[in-house]
Design an enzyme around this catalytic site. Structure first.
Site, short mmCIF file in Angstrom:
data_model
loop_
_atom_site.label_atom_id
_atom_site.label_comp_id
_atom_site.label_asym_id
_atom_site.label_seq_id
_atom_site.Cartn_x
_atom_site.Cartn_y
_atom_site.Cartn_z
N HIS A 103 1.40 -12.16 -7.17
CA HIS A 103 0.56 -11.17 -7.54
C HIS A 103 -0.72 -11.47 -8.37
CE1 HIS A 103 4.00 -9.14 -6.09
NE2 HIS A 103 3.17 -8.51 -5.00
N HIS A 123 -1.81 -7.58 -2.23
CA HIS A 123 -2.82 -7.15 -0.94
C HIS A 123 -3.94 -7.37 -0.88
CE1 HIS A 123 -2.48 -3.30 -2.93
NE2 HIS A 123 -3.48 -2.76 -2.33
N GLY A 157 -3.17 -5.31 4.96
CA GLY A 157 -4.44 -4.75 5.52
C GLY A 157 -5.28 -5.35 6.44
N SER A 178 2.85 -3.57 9.96
CA SER A 178 2.54 -2.74 11.04
C SER A 178 1.39 -3.15 12.07
CB SER A 178 2.17 -1.44 10.35
OG SER A 178 1.05 -1.48 9.50
#
Length: 201
Positions: A103, A123, A157, A178
């Site tokens: 990160h 992200h 995302g 997802s």
């Protein structure tokens, strides 16, 4: 080689996950079993079902559980901040491809120095799975890619239309949860990502 990693969501039946994984694997570099609430035996059974469905062992990765990855002789293990340290895992096994999530630039340098073979960074964009947590963005992705020589895989995302700018900022691939696993047409969705990753620059 640009990499496409697809990760289980952790909230769908394993039978559904393995069915989708079997359908999409021809266009995918790595399929991750990321199931924090599953036992070692359940994860082992999941690996065996993926193999039974024709997915090559080298494409299968287990997140966090070195024991399962090692015992099933699959392609890789992906480590989180709470997992065993990269250095210790690298010292134990030369057969597994070792990835980890980072990160920051400092974490990326440390992971590369400790023997990681690739890393996830994100992200990158706002993500429903990270509500209220600011995205790290493309500039930080570029900063991480600039300081390591191993592949940096962007996560978070990512829609197909964003793949080009991610590659332009130093990533060697993308990871999706997802966006594929919960898509109406997972095979079609994976092909959209794969086409963007394979476009000539």
């Amino acid at each position: 080689m640009r990499e496409l990693h697809v990760i289980s969501t952790g909230d769908m039946p394993l039978a559904q996950f393995t069915r989708i994984a079997a359908a999409i694997h021809p266009d995918v570099h790595a399929i991750h079993i990321r199931e924090k609430r599953r036992t070692a035996r359940e994860l082992r059974d999941c690996v065996q079902e993926l193999l039974h469905r024709g997915i090559p062992a080298h494409k299968i990765y287990v997140n966090d559980r070195l024991d399962v990855a090692w015992a099933t002789r699959i392609g890789g293990v992906h480590l989180a901040h709470h997992s065993l340290p990269v250095k210790e895992v690298a010292a134990l096994s030369h057969a597994l491809r070792i990835g980890c999530s980072v990160h920051s630039v400092a974490e990326a340098k440390q992971a590369a120095n400790d023997g990681a073979d690739y890393m996830f960074y994100g992200h990158i964009y706002d993500s429903p799975s990270k509500p209220g947590i600011p995205s790290r963005g493309l500039a930080q992705l570029q900063a991480v890619a600039n300081v390591v020589s191993i592949p940096v895989i962007a996560i978070g995302g990512i829609q197909p239309e964003k793949v080009t700018e991610i590659l332009q900022h130093g990533a060697q691939g993308i990871a999706v949860l997802s966006g594929v696993m919960k898509a109406h047409d997972p095979v079609g969705r994976v092909r959209q990502y794969a086409e963007k990753l394979n476009e000539r620059r």
